[in-house]
Write a protein that holds these residues in place. Structure first.
Motif, PDB file in Angstrom:
ATOM      1  N   GLU A   1      59.807  33.701  40.736  1.00  0.00           N
ATOM      2  CA  GLU A   1      58.639  34.202  41.511  1.00  0.00           C
ATOM      3  C   GLU A   1      58.577  33.551  42.806  1.00  0.00           C
ATOM      4  N   LYS A   2      58.638  31.917  42.975  1.00  0.00           N
ATOM      5  CA  LYS A   2      58.562  31.318  44.111  1.00  0.00           C
ATOM      6  C   LYS A   2      59.891  31.799  45.067  1.00  0.00           C
ATOM      7  N   GLU A   3      60.863  31.873  44.500  1.00  0.00           N
ATOM      8  CA  GLU A   3      62.057  32.202  45.213  1.00  0.00           C
ATOM      9  C   GLU A   3      62.305  33.474  45.660  1.00  0.00           C
ATOM     10  N   GLY A   4      61.415  34.269  45.136  1.00  0.00           N
ATOM     11  CA  GLY A   4      61.315  35.933  45.460  1.00  0.00           C
ATOM     12  C   GLY A   4      62.232  36.627  44.801  1.00  0.00           C
ATOM     13  N   ILE A   5      62.640  36.247  43.791  1.00  0.00           N
ATOM     14  CA  ILE A   5      63.605  37.104  42.940  1.00  0.00           C
ATOM     15  C   ILE A   5      62.853  38.164  42.204  1.00  0.00           C
ATOM     16  N   LEU A   6      61.700  37.729  41.725  1.00  0.00           N
ATOM     17  CA  LEU A   6      60.481  38.640  40.841  1.00  0.00           C
ATOM     18  C   LEU A   6      59.098  38.407  41.316  1.00  0.00           C
ATOM     19  N   LYS A   7      58.414  39.448  41.417  1.00  0.00           N
ATOM     20  CA  LYS A   7      57.125  39.415  41.129  1.00  0.00           C
ATOM     21  C   LYS A   7      56.440  39.855  39.998  1.00  0.00           C
ATOM     22  N   ARG A   8      55.369  39.120  39.504  1.00  0.00           N
ATOM     23  CA  ARG A   8      54.703  39.587  38.174  1.00  0.00           C
ATOM     24  C   ARG A   8      53.475  40.433  38.649  1.00  0.00           C
ATOM     25  N   LYS A   9      53.228  41.291  37.844  1.00  0.00           N
ATOM     26  CA  LYS A   9      52.023  42.221  38.140  1.00  0.00           C
ATOM     27  C   LYS A   9      51.321  42.618  37.099  1.00  0.00           C
ATOM     28  N   GLU A  10      50.045  42.809  37.151  1.00  0.00           N
ATOM     29  CA  GLU A  10      49.406  43.332  36.084  1.00  0.00           C
ATOM     30  C   GLU A  10      49.730  44.018  35.097  1.00  0.00           C
ATOM     31  N   GLY A  11      49.314  43.943  33.612  1.00  0.00           N
ATOM     32  CA  GLY A  11      49.826  44.940  32.657  1.00  0.00           C
ATOM     33  C   GLY A  11      51.179  44.354  32.201  1.00  0.00           C
ATOM     34  N   ASN A  12      51.687  43.232  32.198  1.00  0.00           N
ATOM     35  CA  ASN A  12      52.921  42.877  31.863  1.00  0.00           C
ATOM     36  C   ASN A  12      54.210  43.580  32.536  1.00  0.00           C
ATOM     37  N   TYR A  13      54.001  43.811  33.692  1.00  0.00           N
ATOM     38  CA  TYR A  13      55.200  44.368  34.533  1.00  0.00           C
ATOM     39  C   TYR A  13      55.630  43.313  35.519  1.00  0.00           C
ATOM     40  N   ILE A  14      56.959  43.593  35.663  1.00  0.00           N
ATOM     41  CA  ILE A  14      57.633  42.473  36.851  1.00  0.00           C
ATOM     42  C   ILE A  14      58.458  43.618  37.765  1.00  0.00           C
ATOM     43  N   GLU A  15      58.270  43.227  39.244  1.00  0.00           N
ATOM     44  CA  GLU A  15      58.869  43.827  40.190  1.00  0.00           C
ATOM     45  C   GLU A  15      60.322  42.876  40.489  1.00  0.00           C
ATOM     46  N   LEU A  16      61.471  43.408  40.435  1.00  0.00           N
ATOM     47  CA  LEU A  16      62.700  42.854  40.462  1.00  0.00           C
ATOM     48  C   LEU A  16      63.055  42.760  42.156  1.00  0.00           C
ATOM     49  N   ASN A  17      63.462  41.878  42.850  1.00  0.00           N
ATOM     50  CA  ASN A  17      63.887  41.959  44.277  1.00  0.00           C
ATOM     51  C   ASN A  17      65.368  42.059  44.206  1.00  0.00           C
ATOM     52  N   ARG A  18      65.980  43.108  44.122  1.00  0.00           N
ATOM     53  CA  ARG A  18      67.614  43.359  44.035  1.00  0.00           C
ATOM     54  C   ARG A  18      68.099  42.551  45.174  1.00  0.00           C
ATOM     55  N   LYS A  19      67.736  42.412  46.283  1.00  0.00           N
ATOM     56  CA  LYS A  19      68.668  41.623  47.292  1.00  0.00           C
ATOM     57  C   LYS A  19      68.577  40.306  47.188  1.00  0.00           C
ATOM     58  N   ALA A  20      67.519  39.849  46.670  1.00  0.00           N
ATOM     59  CA  ALA A  20      67.524  38.208  46.095  1.00  0.00           C
ATOM     60  C   ALA A  20      68.476  38.060  44.999  1.00  0.00           C
ATOM     61  N   ILE A  21      68.421  39.044  43.976  1.00  0.00           N
ATOM     62  CA  ILE A  21      69.191  38.864  42.737  1.00  0.00           C
ATOM     63  C   ILE A  21      70.657  38.876  43.375  1.00  0.00           C
TER      64      ILE A  21
END
Length: 53
Positions: A29-49
């Motif tokens: 999360e600190k590296e910007g690879i993913l972002k945790r969201k409410e409700g057990n969701y995560i948002e993936l940053n495809r460019k960072a991956i």
């Protein structure tokens, strides 16, 4: 993307401790690879991956 398992379940599945898995999620999360969201969701940053691979 919704996580269908708890951190405890995921850690047991990949055979690591829950605190270790949580630490790695925090790092990603600190590296910007993913972002945790409410409700057990995560948002993936495809460019960072792509940059990690």
């Amino acid at each position: 993307m919704k996580l269908t398992h708890t951190l405890t379940q995921l850690s047991e599945y990949i055979n690591v401790t829950r605190p270790a898995l949580s630490t790695e999620f925090n790092k990603m999360e600190k590296e910007g690879i993913l972002k945790r969201k409410e409700g057990n969701y995560i948002e993936l940053n495809r460019k960072a991956i792509k940059g990690v691979l």
